[in-house]
Design a protein around this motif. Structure first.
Motif, mmCIF file in Angstrom:
data_model
loop_
_atom_site.group_PDB
_atom_site.id
_atom_site.type_symbol
_atom_site.label_atom_id
_atom_site.label_comp_id
_atom_site.label_asym_id
_atom_site.label_seq_id
_atom_site.Cartn_x
_atom_site.Cartn_y
_atom_site.Cartn_z
ATOM 1 N N SER A 99 0.831 -1.205 0.000
ATOM 2 C CA SER A 99 0.000 0.000 0.000
ATOM 3 C C SER A 99 0.866 1.256 0.000
ATOM 4 N N TYR A 100 2.098 1.130 0.475
ATOM 5 C CA TYR A 100 3.020 2.267 0.483
ATOM 6 C C TYR A 100 3.977 2.158 -0.706
ATOM 7 N N GLN B 289 12.690 -4.664 1.279
ATOM 8 C CA GLN B 289 12.609 -3.373 1.965
ATOM 9 C C GLN B 289 11.400 -3.331 2.890
ATOM 10 N N GLN B 290 11.600 -2.665 4.014
ATOM 11 C CA GLN B 290 10.517 -2.485 4.987
ATOM 12 C C GLN B 290 10.005 -1.037 4.922
ATOM 13 N N GLU B 291 8.837 -0.835 5.477
ATOM 14 C CA GLU B 291 8.221 0.489 5.373
ATOM 15 C C GLU B 291 9.082 1.574 6.032
ATOM 16 N N ASP B 292 9.868 1.194 7.056
ATOM 17 C CA ASP B 292 10.717 2.180 7.736
ATOM 18 C C ASP B 292 12.057 2.408 7.039
#
Length: 472
Positions: free
Chosen positions: A155-156, A448-451
């Motif tokens: 979603s991001y 990759q992570q959202e942070d």
């Protein structure tokens, strides 16, 4: 720089000649099948004129050799007549004839030699044959054989690898451009451990399958690179970094280049060798640095690590008997698929079309990973069966097992004309186990992570100090 003396120039020529490996090309086959060879060249986007020119040269050489043989026969006959001449005048007549025949023989042999040199030039421009199942045409005609995994969606917004790695201080292109030039880079911090982990993982995986581990030299003779099929086509710029020396002390240095792939020095390990058939296949996994002078044009899709001038690469290589090579190609592909499945990448396997085979490949499979940040598929490896294309140029042969059964051991002393009928050319195969920068792109963008941190695949953690699960 001081100019070299003539004797020094001659030494340079001599040393290259000493180490030159004359290609053992099948001129008879190429000439007798010129139309089929020409058609194959067109399908592979090569200039087909070499095939027809080679045919004319071959026929001309046959005539020159035939003429030379006739002159030898006549010369031998005249020599007999000289010895049996009954008078001085008669003997002089035959001597004059012998001198004339000697000159005709010299001209015929020189012509045959000149034709041979031109035949080599033309034959080296001809690519390998093509497997009948290979798709015809450009890259877009590649046949998708399978897709493994699913494309990552979130979603991001998913960022590209360069943005992620610069934020985490894992790579520096700007300072490398100042130090060396564009498309070179510094890999830093956890990026270093990620590269080492990928190398260790690929080497360990292949070695567990029976591949002999090799660390290859990164500098090779240019003739070895050309023998592997890395000679540029006409009107194409070379991807090879040539190395020249201005030394006035060592004037016998041969022409050298930086290896574009470990495939080149791995093939060179067996140059000018004859192997017992029962020792085949020989499987190797080699680590080396790859150097490519051509690295794209800096377009948006090639930013960052996708096309660079220097990178680490783990390469699969095999020398095999002809009947083994098709099976080994499938074996290489299965190992590649296992590597990228365990890394958790989404990838597809392609049967590459004729225009993407290069000079040496008879058949080639590519694997492309989905790179979420680029929103595109990107090639991460390939594997090729080169049949006898490289071995004829590097003189890599095997002695049939039937020789031992019918004659004796490999080193038994028998005339070459008897031994020769048991000798054949090997096949070579190559495959990328790990082209490190491309796989780093796929991993960083996939994990990759959202942070902004990057998850480390489970199979790589034991190779990273502290076995971290996250790069941050």
């Amino acid at each position: 720089m001081r100019s070299m003396h003539a004797s020094q120039v001659q030494k340079n020529v001599d040393v290259d000649e000493v180490h030159r490996i004359p290609p053992q090309l099948n001129y008879k086959y190429l000439a007798e099948n010129a139309e089929a060879v020409e058609d194959n060249m067109r399908k592979r986007n090569y200039d087909g004129n070499s095939a027809q020119l080679l045919k004319k040269l071959y026929l001309s050489q046959i005539q020159s050799l035939s003429d030379a043989e006739q002159f030898k026969i006549q010369r031998d006959e005249v020599n007999k007549q000289i010895r049996s001449a009954k008078s001085k005048d008669e003997r002089q007549i035959y001597i004059d004839q012998a001198k004339h025949l000697k000159e005709q023989l010299r001209v015929a042999e020189e012509k045959a030699s000149a034709i041979e040199a031109e035949m080599v030039t033309q034959a080296l421009m001809i690519p390998n044959d093509t497997h009948p199942d290979v798709p015809i045409g450009p890259e877009e005609n590649a046949k998708i054989l399978k897709i493994v995994g699913e494309k990552r969606t979130e979603s991001y917004p998913l960022l590209d690898h360069l943005t992620l790695m610069e934020r985490l201080d894992l790579v520096d292109f700007q300072q490398a451009a100042l130090v060396t030039g564009s498309k070179f880079f510094y890999l830093k911090n956890s990026g270093v451990w990620l590269e080492f982990a990928l190398i260790q993982y690929a080497m360990d995986k292949a070695a567990s399958r029976g591949f002999t581990p090799i660390i290859t030299p990164d500098v090779v003779r240019t003739s070895i690179a050309y023998g592997c099929g890395f000679q540029p086509r006409k009107k194409e710029s070379s991807q090879i970094y040539d190395i020249s020396t201005t030394s006035t002390v060592n004037t016998t240095t041969p022409k050298l280049c930086l290896a574009g792939t470990a495939e080149i020095p791995l093939a060179g390990m067996y140059a000018k060798k004859m192997i017992n058939e029962d020792e085949l296949p020989k499987r190797m996994v080699g680590f080396g640095r790859a150097f490519r002078a051509e690295a794209g044009h800096g377009s948006a899709e090639e930013r960052g690590l996708y096309r660079v001038h220097q990178f680490s690469k783990v390469e699969l290589f095999a020398v095999a008997a002809p009947g083994q090579s098709d099976g080994i190609l499938q074996e290489f592909r299965e190992l590649q698929e296992e590597l990228f499945t365990e890394l958790g990448l989404c990838f597809r396997v392609l049967d590459m079309p004729t225009e993407e085979l290069g000079a040496s490949a008879y058949r080639k499979y590519d694997i492309e990973a989905w790179m979420p940040g680029r929103e595109a598929w990107g090639e991460i490896c390939s594997t090729s069966n080169c049949t006898d294309y490289q071995t004829r140029r590097l003189d890599i042969r095997y002695l049939s097992s039937q020789f031992k059964e019918n004659v004796g051991p490999k080193d038994v002393r028998v005339p070459w004309h008897i031994k020769e009928k048991w000798v054949n050319y090997c096949h070579t195969l190559n495959g990328t186990a790990m082209a490190v920068p491309r796989v780093i792109i796929a991993l960083v963008e996939t994990y990759q992570q959202e942070d902004g941190t990057i998850k480390v695949p489970e199979v790589l953690r034991k190779w990273i100090p502290g076995q971290p699960s996250i790069l941050k």
